[in-house]
Design a protein around this motif. Structure first.
Motif, PDB file in Angstrom:
ATOM      1  N   UNK A  25     -34.323 -59.518  48.763  1.00 30.92           N
ATOM      2  CA  UNK A  25     -33.373 -60.226  49.627  1.00 30.92           C
ATOM      3  C   UNK A  25     -32.320 -61.014  48.875  1.00 30.92           C
ATOM      4  N   UNK A  26     -32.483 -61.133  47.554  1.00 27.63           N
ATOM      5  CA  UNK A  26     -31.497 -61.881  46.753  1.00 27.63           C
ATOM      6  C   UNK A  26     -30.176 -61.120  46.672  1.00 27.63           C
ATOM      7  N   UNK A  27     -29.098 -61.887  46.558  1.00 31.37           N
ATOM      8  CA  UNK A  27     -27.815 -61.292  46.203  1.00 31.37           C
ATOM      9  C   UNK A  27     -27.842 -60.928  44.724  1.00 31.37           C
ATOM     10  N   UNK A  28     -27.296 -59.768  44.380  1.00 30.92           N
ATOM     11  CA  UNK A  28     -27.103 -59.433  42.962  1.00 30.92           C
ATOM     12  C   UNK A  28     -25.720 -59.933  42.576  1.00 30.92           C
ATOM     13  N   UNK A  29     -25.686 -60.879  41.645  1.00 34.95           N
ATOM     14  CA  UNK A  29     -24.409 -61.413  41.169  1.00 34.95           C
ATOM     15  C   UNK A  29     -23.978 -60.640  39.920  1.00 34.95           C
TER      16      UNK A  29
ATOM     17  N   UNK B 232     -15.636 -67.300  38.815  1.00 33.46           N
ATOM     18  CA  UNK B 232     -15.196 -66.404  39.896  1.00 33.46           C
ATOM     19  C   UNK B 232     -15.784 -64.999  39.686  1.00 33.46           C
ATOM     20  N   UNK B 233     -15.692 -64.514  38.460  1.00 36.68           N
ATOM     21  CA  UNK B 233     -16.252 -63.189  38.187  1.00 36.68           C
ATOM     22  C   UNK B 233     -17.782 -63.190  38.240  1.00 36.68           C
TER      23      UNK B 233
ATOM     24  N   UNK C 194     -19.280 -74.713  30.918  1.00 37.46           N
ATOM     25  CA  UNK C 194     -19.309 -73.430  30.198  1.00 37.46           C
ATOM     26  C   UNK C 194     -19.065 -72.264  31.154  1.00 37.46           C
ATOM     27  N   UNK C 195     -19.540 -72.389  32.385  1.00 34.95           N
ATOM     28  CA  UNK C 195     -19.357 -71.327  33.378  1.00 34.95           C
ATOM     29  C   UNK C 195     -17.964 -71.344  33.999  1.00 34.95           C
TER      30      UNK C 195
END
Ligand code: MN
Length: 587
Positions: A435-439, A381-382, A375-376
């Protein structure tokens, strides 16, 4: 925890573990606090029928972090009652005794516990639990019931028009569901998705209100269904979100009317009991936890209400007028298990538990994990693009303020130069750890709606004050039937005091915009999304430029190295301790 040898062998087989090795039950990431998958699944069965209950998954196919509120303010009359308890008060009220429970149910020590226990929910982990219960009880003795707010809330949901989530429901084997945010795809799309959905979509409180229609005043969906489960005849009545028409753009449900409709609900309860001779009556509801407590006071003869909408985890059922009410949190973090002994037209007993979908402890179902990947895939990529890092905790829920909403407000103001930004007080979203990446996926988790446009318009100071009075009268109304079940709209670049116990029109004081006292006669530029403010009759100069909130937030974050959002609320509560007040409104 007392797990019999038979249960142990069965569980080990399903969870793919090496029989005879206790540690083999766990997923690879270990065994924090000695809580095992078998502890999570441990249950004292009752009767022959099992109802599994999910609510407010908000389209989260993948596991996520979800922090419960650290401030949960209500009308004084409701302070300290189920639905309005948080933090240490919650732990005490429900007698929580493990760190896993505290992690799932409260904000206390959230970050260290999140690092210890990992993410929550995700349909691959939910599938393992659901299948294990079905195997244990027998496929025909288990129903999976969904209280709604399932099709909306993530990018994958939005980009597939809900289809990916209906497929996920089919994979989990959802038998019956009721709607709320489902309607935000619009009537036509809802009907298409119902075709795709393999379960039943029911609601007794959605009626045709178009006088020109041949079906004027007729039901839009089947009001109830009857299921034979474990030898019991169970009548399930559907209750859609009663405020669906006013909480979202009207055109999405044009021609339909809603409402709690306790009179017709009573009619269906009586019909099922007298004419259909059911053994047990269940209301599958998206009314909200406090509205359903009121429904139980007004409608006679309901055995169980499986509630939803307000996102409360309630580790123990509450009983009102003999009706047992349960609610299973949000975002897929819990599966409620309700075993029922129903025979001869009545319920003789039940047992209940919230099963925490702890993704570090429960093994992912391989086929469901592949489904999520599929589904992803078109959007990976985005959605998995890293925008920047967060220095602090980003979260959604609290009565007045949240860091992720403040970040969205900052992004909008950066783009529009508004004096003040209004962001809706929805209860869905996500949580990121320091510290997390924001996706980009996380940005959508906070804002993936079918009407994402950010509007900017001019409003006078007195109109802004009036608006806030109106919103607070909804959120803090002492009558549960008049509450729509959200948190307060979030304001950015503004501060104010609120006296919750004051009556309508008298709650807000000391309102400042950009640090300066609001001038009732002055015109302010206001940006807003996700609501109806852009159509305010006193609004002026509605700007033509409208972009989607997730695009604005994504562009703002992309390319920055990090963001840092203060935890301090911009709202001061004057008449009760801000946080998780105890009975009588004191901390
Ligand atoms: Mn809802």
């Amino acid at each position: 925890m007392d797990v019999s040898r038979r249960d142990f062998l069965a569980l080990a087989a399903v969870l793919g573990a090496g029989v005879g090795s206790g540690s083999g039950l766990l997923a690879a990431s270990g065994n924090p606090e000695n809580i095992t998958a078998s502890d999570i699944m441990d249950f004292k069965p009752t009767g022959k029928a099992t109802l599994l209950h999910i609510c407010d998954m908000h389209a989260h196919l993948r596991p996520l972090y979800w922090r419960e509120p650290s401030t949960l303010i209500s009308a004084k009359e409701l302070v300290g009652t189920p639905g309005f308890i948080c933090g240490e008060r919650f732990s005490k009220y429900y007698g929580l005794n493990t760190k896993l429970d505290r992690y799932f149910d409260t904000y206390v020590d959230f970050e260290p516990l999140a690092r210890k226990f990992g993410k929550m929910g995700g349909i691959a982990h939910m599938k393992t639990i659901i299948d294990e219960v079905r195997r244990d009880r027998g496929r025909d003795n288990v129903l999976l019931l969904d209280s709604g707010d399932t099709w909306q809330g993530t990018a994958v949901a939005l980009k597939t028009g809900g289809e990916a989530i209906v497929k996920a429901q089919n994979l989990l084997g959802v038998d019956v569901m009721v709607p709320h945010w489902e309607f935000t795809y619009g009537k036509e799309r809802v009907m298409e998705l119902i075709e795709l959905f393999k379960g039943e979509f029911i609601s007794q409180n959605v009626i045709d209100n178009d006088p020109m229609s041949d079906s004027f005043e007729e039901l839009i969906f089947n009001p109830y269904t009857i299921k034979e489960v474990g030898g019991a005849k169970i009548g399930i009545i559907g209750q859609a979100f009663p405020f669906s028409a006013t909480a979202h753009p009207r055109h999405l449900t044009e021609g339909w009317s809603f409402g709690v409709r306790t009179d017709t609900l009573q009619g269906y309860v009586d019909e099922l009991r007298s004419d259909k001779k059911v053994d047990c009556i269940v209301v599958l509801s998206h009314d909200g936890f406090s509205v359903d407590q009121e429904v139980a006071r007004r409608v006679k003869g309901i055995d169980f209400i499986l509630s939803g909408h307000t996102h409360d985890p309630a580790p123990r059922p509450i009983v009102v007028n003999g009706t047992v009410i349960v609610i299973a949190g949000s975002h897929g973090k819990y599966i409620g298990r309700l075993d029922i002994d129903a025979r001869g037209g009545k319920v003789h007993g039940y047992t209940y538990k919230l099963i925490p979908v702890a993704s570090n402890l429960i093994k992912a179902d391989a086929a469901a994990a592949r489904f999520v990947e599929d589904m992803y895939a078109p959007y990976k990529k985005e959605l998995d693009a890293k925008l920047c890092k967060t220095e602090g905790l980003l979260y959604k829920r609290d009565t007045f303020h949240s860091t992720f909403d403040a970040l969205i407000g900052e992004a909008i103001r950066n783009e529009t130069d508004a004096d003040i930004v209004f962001t809706p007080g929805y209860r869905w979203g996500t949580t990121l750890l320091p510290g997390d990446d924001i996706l980009m996926d996380n940005v959508y988790e906070m804002s993936a709606i079918t009407y994402p446009e950010v509007y900017t318009l001019d409003l006078k100071g007195h109109t802004i004050l009036q608006l806030l009075e109106d919103i607070s009268d909804n959120v803090f109304n002492p009558d549960p039937m008049l509450q729509q079940g959200g948190d307060m709209s979030r304001l950015f670049n503004a501060t104010y005091d609120i006296t919750v116990g004051n009556g309508y029109g008298k709650r807000i004081s000391n309102f400042k915009i950009g640090g300066k006292a609001i001038d009732p006669s002055k015109t302010y530029a206001v940006s807003t999304w996700g609501g109806n403010l852009q159509n305010h009759p006193d609004g002026a100069n509605l700007r033509e430029k409208k972009r989607a909130v997730y695009d604005i937030a994504g562009d703002y974050l992309r390319g920055r190295s990090k963001v840092s959002v203060p935890m301090e609320s911009n709202v001061r509560v004057t008449d009760m301790g801000c946080g998780c007040p105890d009975l009588k409104g004191k901390c």
